[in-house]
Design a protein around this motif. Structure first.
Motif, PDB file in Angstrom:
ATOM      1  N   SER A 127       0.906  -1.132   0.186  1.00 40.66           N
ATOM      2  CA  SER A 127      -0.055   0.098  -0.010  1.00 40.66           C
ATOM      3  C   SER A 127       0.899   1.154  -0.129  1.00 40.66           C
ATOM      4  O   SER A 127       2.128   1.150   0.274  1.00 40.66           O
ATOM      5  N   MET A 128       0.324   2.215  -0.392  1.00 37.25           N
ATOM      6  CA  MET A 128       1.049   3.737  -0.441  1.00 37.25           C
ATOM      7  C   MET A 128       0.890   4.279   1.045  1.00 37.25           C
ATOM      8  O   MET A 128       1.500   4.922   1.569  1.00 37.25           O
ATOM      9  N   SER A 129      -0.537   4.239   1.472  1.00 33.33           N
ATOM     10  CA  SER A 129      -0.830   4.849   2.617  1.00 33.33           C
ATOM     11  C   SER A 129      -2.095   4.094   3.314  1.00 33.33           C
ATOM     12  O   SER A 129      -2.523   3.026   2.737  1.00 33.33           O
ATOM     13  N   ASN A 130      -2.919   4.812   4.198  1.00 34.48           N
ATOM     14  CA  ASN A 130      -3.842   3.925   4.952  1.00 34.48           C
ATOM     15  C   ASN A 130      -4.944   5.009   5.182  1.00 34.48           C
ATOM     16  O   ASN A 130      -4.685   6.194   5.748  1.00 34.48           O
ATOM     17  N   PRO A 136      -6.135   0.410   3.331  1.00 34.59           N
ATOM     18  CA  PRO A 136      -4.760   0.828   2.408  1.00 34.59           C
ATOM     19  C   PRO A 136      -5.234   1.260   1.352  1.00 34.59           C
ATOM     20  O   PRO A 136      -6.115   1.181   0.522  1.00 34.59           O
ATOM     21  N   ILE A 137      -4.252   2.085   0.596  1.00 31.92           N
ATOM     22  CA  ILE A 137      -4.328   2.867  -0.638  1.00 31.92           C
ATOM     23  C   ILE A 137      -3.453   1.958  -1.614  1.00 31.92           C
ATOM     24  O   ILE A 137      -2.240   1.690  -1.355  1.00 31.92           O
ATOM     25  N   PHE A 392      -6.877  -0.126   7.987  1.00 31.21           N
ATOM     26  CA  PHE A 392      -7.792   0.555   8.665  1.00 31.21           C
ATOM     27  C   PHE A 392      -7.397   0.973  10.053  1.00 31.21           C
ATOM     28  O   PHE A 392      -6.369   1.698  10.042  1.00 31.21           O
ATOM     29  N   LEU A 393      -7.945   0.451  11.114  1.00 37.18           N
ATOM     30  CA  LEU A 393      -7.449   0.893  12.492  1.00 37.18           C
ATOM     31  C   LEU A 393      -6.422   0.232  12.988  1.00 37.18           C
ATOM     32  O   LEU A 393      -5.591   0.900  13.728  1.00 37.18           O
TER      33      LEU A 393
END
Length: 464
Positions: A127-130, A136-137, A392-393
């Motif tokens: 993922s790139m980020s979240n 997740p991106i 997610f969290l």
């Protein structure tokens, strides 16, 4: 019919067990029905097919559909177009050709043992980020996970290799141990540079008892959670709230996956079809296509490729796989190991006993007293097990407490004893030694045990 034990014999047994525990942790008495890990959904089997049994109590129709789902789970999917129209649409990119390709005999996969070992079962998420609400991106070129297989005429996205660094250690009593730390290297990339910044290796887990876990009430999970550690016991389990697609993307407790990222068995099944095999469904209608592939120009197996009835049958199968009964549950050394398990505080996260509520579909799974040894919550497991992958969290150091039921049957069912999210632990002892974070004190207390006590704890875990 249950036998009645005379009171005098009970007293004698208590005295004998107490004497066995003198000089260390005592020995617990067996609990009534303790061997029934899945409650009424328990089966008595310790064969290689132990994870593939139908839960008792299904209706005649559910019994019939169980075997339809079994077929959908175990048979290979093929690329479209094909004469096998009920199972075409594989890919164009994928990690496995069938559910059982990763979950062999409904069990647990192991990481590859070398460069030439290409069996599926361990994949690499990226993922790139979240986003706390969307998750997740994906990498713009490679998506949510690296696909190392493809249909004819399509390039695979890439591959990865594993190298292990070996870490030596010693117990206070002088006994040596060795752990292995995996290092991953992505190779043969075909879609340009990977832009993802987070990577997480995930091994396929055993899928027994999933319907029972789904039937645990949300209220129970909320009661077990203590995100701010208000009771001061050092354990701060918390719920991972994730989108429920068929409930309008409402955020609900996650229960399945290594970071509790799926809320229902149905969504977990559909997600695996999409991510691992490239099979679309009503829940996941889009193909996984990197920029170099125009999926609209490729044949597909229908829109969606997995019909709703096929999704329902596979969900039924995954939901109603029975839990094998405990073995040696009344053995003196196993009971001693159980007492140690409690004394070390392992049951703070690996909750022994829970009660299911009303399952909306399968009455046989409702109101069952089960012994999954999990709380389904996220826990900080420390930097050594961290993957740096937020979901997610769930932070990069948090993992869902995995259920322990069935862990003693891995060798019989799948021919190995690899544990943890990436299979790095080669046995249960190594799995314990990798625990950190909230479990650090329990791990350190395990190290202080003498060799006999450590062996009894392992005997207990192998009885689950």
């Amino acid at each position: 019919m249950k036998s009645i034990i005379p009171f005098g014999l009970v007293v004698l047994l208590v005295v004998l067990f107490a004497k066995c525990g003198q000089g260390g942790v005592g020995v617990l008495m067996p609990e009534e029905d303790e061997q029934y890990s899945g409650g009424g959904s328990t089966v008595f089997s310790d064969a290689a097919t132990a994870f593939g049994q139908e839960a008792p109590g299904l209706t005649t129709m559910q019994h019939n559909y169980f075997y339809v789902g079994n077929s959908l789970f175990n048979q290979n999917w093929v690329s479209a177009p094909a004469s096998t129209t009920a199972r075409d649409g594989l890919g164009p990119l994928f990690n496995a050709r069938s559910c059982s390709g990763c979950h062999l005999r409904d069990g647990r996969a192991a990481p590859p043992v070398g460069k030439d070992d290409r069996k599926p079962g361990l994949l690499l998420r990226m993922s790139m980020s979240n986003s706390l609400e969307a998750g997740p991106i994906p990498d713009p070129n490679y998506g949510f996970q690296l696909q190392d297989q493809a249909i004819q005429g399509i390039d695979v996205e890439g591959s990865f290799e594993i190298e292990y660094e070996y870490i030596s250690g010693q117990y206070p009593d002088g006994q040596l141990y060795e752990l292995r730390q995996p290092k991953y290297r992505i190779t043969d990339m075909t879609q340009g540079e990977i832009q993802a910044t987070s990577f997480s290796p995930r091994v396929a887990n055993q899928i027994i008892g999933m319907g029972l876990l789904e039937a645990i009430p949300d209220e129970t999970l909320r009661d077990l959670s203590d995100p701010d550690d208000l009771d001061g016991d050092g354990i701060s389990g918390r719920i991972n709230y994730v989108p429920h697609i068929e409930a309008g993307y409402a955020l609900v407790p996650g229960r399945f996956g290594w970071k509790a990222t799926q809320p229902t068995v149905r969504q977990q099944v559909a997600s695996a079809f999409a991510g691992d095999m490239g099979i679309t469904s009503v829940l996941y209608p889009n193909e996984n296509c990197p920029p170099s592939i125009d999926c609209d120009q490729l044949p597909n197996g229908g829109q969606p490729e997995l019909t709703n009835s096929a999704l329902n049958h596979t969900t039924l199968y995954a939901s109603t796989l029975a839990v094998p009964a405990r073995r040696d549950w009344s053995d003196k050394q196993v009971l001693h190991g159980k007492a140690i398990f409690k004394e070390l505080g392992c049951n703070s996260c690996h909750i022994e006993k829970l009660t299911t509520g009303e399952h909306p579909v399968f009455d046989a799974l409702s109101n069952q007293i089960i012994r999954p040894y999990t709380d389904l919550l996220l826990h900080d497991m420390g930097p050594d097990l961290a993957d740096g992958f937020s979901d997610f969290l769930a932070s990069g150091q948090e993992w869902r407490t995995p259920p322990l039921w069935g862990v003693g049957l891995f060798r019989i069912v799948n021919g190995h004893t690899n544990y943890l999210h990436d299979g790095r632990a080669r046995n249960l002892e190594e799995a314990i030694l990798w625990h950190g974070g909230e479990a650090e004190s329990s791990r350190d207390a395990f190290k202080e045990l003498d060799a006999d006590d450590r062996a009894d704890l392992i005997r207990f875990l192998n009885s689950l």
